[in-house]
Design an enzyme around this catalytic site. Structure first.
Site, mmCIF file in Angstrom:
data_model
loop_
_atom_site.group_PDB
_atom_site.id
_atom_site.type_symbol
_atom_site.label_atom_id
_atom_site.label_comp_id
_atom_site.label_asym_id
_atom_site.label_seq_id
_atom_site.Cartn_x
_atom_site.Cartn_y
_atom_site.Cartn_z
ATOM 1 N N ILE A 11 0.812 -1.224 0.000
ATOM 2 C CA ILE A 11 0.000 0.000 0.000
ATOM 3 C C ILE A 11 0.848 1.278 0.000
ATOM 4 O O ILE A 11 0.377 2.328 -0.431
ATOM 5 C CB ILE A 11 -1.015 -0.025 1.178
ATOM 6 C CG1 ILE A 11 -2.181 0.929 0.894
ATOM 7 C CG2 ILE A 11 -0.335 0.288 2.507
ATOM 8 C CD1 ILE A 11 -3.367 0.740 1.822
ATOM 9 N N GLY A 32 3.935 -4.106 11.196
ATOM 10 C CA GLY A 32 3.007 -4.353 10.084
ATOM 11 C C GLY A 32 2.931 -3.210 9.093
ATOM 12 O O GLY A 32 3.936 -2.555 8.780
ATOM 13 N N ASP A 34 1.542 -0.353 9.444
ATOM 14 C CA ASP A 34 1.809 0.916 10.143
ATOM 15 C C ASP A 34 3.310 1.250 10.076
ATOM 16 O O ASP A 34 3.702 2.370 9.700
ATOM 17 C CB ASP A 34 1.347 0.754 11.605
ATOM 18 C CG ASP A 34 1.251 2.058 12.363
ATOM 19 O OD1 ASP A 34 1.449 3.130 11.747
ATOM 20 O OD2 ASP A 34 0.977 2.015 13.575
ATOM 21 N N SER A 117 -6.981 -4.773 10.945
ATOM 22 C CA SER A 117 -7.171 -5.679 12.102
ATOM 23 C C SER A 117 -6.884 -7.160 11.862
ATOM 24 O O SER A 117 -6.989 -7.951 12.789
ATOM 25 C CB SER A 117 -8.588 -5.557 12.704
ATOM 26 O OG SER A 117 -8.716 -4.363 13.440
HETATM 27 N N1 AR6 Z 1 0.804 -3.033 2.345
HETATM 28 C C1 AR6 Z 1 -0.406 -3.617 2.483
HETATM 29 N N2 AR6 Z 1 -0.714 -4.454 3.486
HETATM 30 C C2 AR6 Z 1 0.258 -4.722 4.395
HETATM 31 C C3 AR6 Z 1 1.548 -4.160 4.336
HETATM 32 C C4 AR6 Z 1 1.811 -3.283 3.248
HETATM 33 N N3 AR6 Z 1 2.988 -2.688 3.092
HETATM 34 N N4 AR6 Z 1 2.276 -4.641 5.385
HETATM 35 C C5 AR6 Z 1 1.469 -5.475 6.065
HETATM 36 N N5 AR6 Z 1 0.259 -5.534 5.486
HETATM 37 P P1 AR6 Z 1 -1.223 -5.335 10.637
HETATM 38 P P2 AR6 Z 1 -3.553 -4.821 12.404
HETATM 39 C C6 AR6 Z 1 -0.943 -6.315 5.850
HETATM 40 O O1 AR6 Z 1 -0.651 -6.279 11.618
HETATM 41 O O2 AR6 Z 1 -3.883 -6.257 12.440
HETATM 42 C C7 AR6 Z 1 0.732 -2.418 14.118
HETATM 43 O O3 AR6 Z 1 1.831 -2.662 14.984
HETATM 44 C C8 AR6 Z 1 -0.790 -7.506 6.768
HETATM 45 O O4 AR6 Z 1 -0.266 -8.613 6.050
HETATM 46 O O5 AR6 Z 1 -0.345 -4.355 9.970
HETATM 47 O O6 AR6 Z 1 -4.652 -3.826 12.173
HETATM 48 C C9 AR6 Z 1 -0.083 -1.201 14.536
HETATM 49 O O7 AR6 Z 1 0.720 -0.186 15.101
HETATM 50 C C10 AR6 Z 1 -2.237 -7.710 7.195
HETATM 51 O O8 AR6 Z 1 -2.948 -8.415 6.162
HETATM 52 O O9 AR6 Z 1 -2.447 -4.445 11.270
HETATM 53 C C11 AR6 Z 1 -1.018 -1.790 15.545
HETATM 54 O O10 AR6 Z 1 -0.420 -1.901 16.814
HETATM 55 C C12 AR6 Z 1 -2.794 -6.281 7.262
HETATM 56 O O11 AR6 Z 1 -1.831 -5.464 6.556
HETATM 57 C C13 AR6 Z 1 -1.306 -3.164 14.997
HETATM 58 O O12 AR6 Z 1 -0.170 -3.502 14.198
HETATM 59 C C14 AR6 Z 1 -2.962 -5.718 8.670
HETATM 60 O O13 AR6 Z 1 -1.943 -6.217 9.519
HETATM 61 C C15 AR6 Z 1 -2.522 -3.185 14.113
HETATM 62 O O14 AR6 Z 1 -2.814 -4.505 13.756
#
Ligand code: AR6
Length: 166
Positions: A11, A32, A34, A117
């Site tokens: 993204i 992740g 973020d 999430s």
């Molecule tokens: N582009 C698109 N999707 C992605 C990318 C990317 N570059 N990187 C990861 N994903 P998560 P949450 C996907 O864990 O569950 C953080 O520490 C990943 O594979 O990023 O909402 C925040 O600060 C998954 O499918 O978010 C919070 O503390 C999706 O993004 C916590 O994680 C969401 O995974 C939020 O957890």
């Protein structure tokens, strides 16, 4: 006519009006997606987020996109999955709806979401995908500016779940 697209990708490379960040309630970065967004946008994003003093689950806040191709970043903390009896479904829908409301307010035509999430926060993927698609579809019926919402999925399982929901 507006539409919803599901693609696989990173993204942070989305070249459009706004990307949504799956943040936490501090808005001060994390792992992740973020972490990837903060790294790509640069340190000015951290400074901009600091000013909000956090954000409740399901609400959303907008910043500039800084070094990203996207003009804006909309930050929303999705719910942490806790078995399903703690308003997780409603809070996840709120994250999508409040993000889209901000995008409309800033006259965005193209918006991209990650799968909110379903990573660290453990929300079951099929359930999350249904909520996301239903909420986005409902919102688009009354949107004036948004033309395309793209779900940017990081892995094949996530991509398939959103394609099924669509
Ligand atoms: N582009 C698109 N999707 C992605 C990318 C990317 N570059 N990187 C990861 N994903 P998560 P949450 C996907 O864990 O569950 C953080 O520490 C990943 O594979 O990023 O909402 C925040 O600060 C998954 O499918 O978010 C919070 O503390 C999706 O993004 C916590 O994680 C969401 O995974 C939020 O957890």
């Amino acid at each position: 006519m507006s539409e919803i697209r599901v693609i696989r990708g990173d993204i942070t490379t989305f070249d459009g009006d706004a990307i949504v960040n799956a943040a936490n309630t501090t808005l001060m970065g994390g792992g992740g997606v973020d972490g990837a967004i903060h790294r790509a946008a640069g340190p000015a994003l951290y400074a901009a987020c600091e000013k909000f003093g956090g954000c409740p689950t399901g609400e959303a806040r907008l910043t500039s996109g800084f070094n990203l191709p996207a003009k804006y970043i909309i930050h929303t903390p999705g719910p942490i999955w806790n078995g399903g009896n703690y308003d997780e479904d409603m809070l996840l829908a709120n994250s999508y709806r409040n993000s889209l409301e901000l995008a409309e307010e800033y006259h965005c035509r193209t918006v991209a979401f990650p799968s909110i999430s379903t990573g660290v926060y453990g929300f079951p993927i099929d359930r999350a995908a249904k909520i996301a698609i239903t909420t986005i579809r409902e919102f688009l019926q009354m949107a004036n500016y948004i033309e395309t919402v793209t779900m940017v999925c990081f892995d094949p399982t996530t991509e398939q779940a959103y394609k099924n929901a669509l």
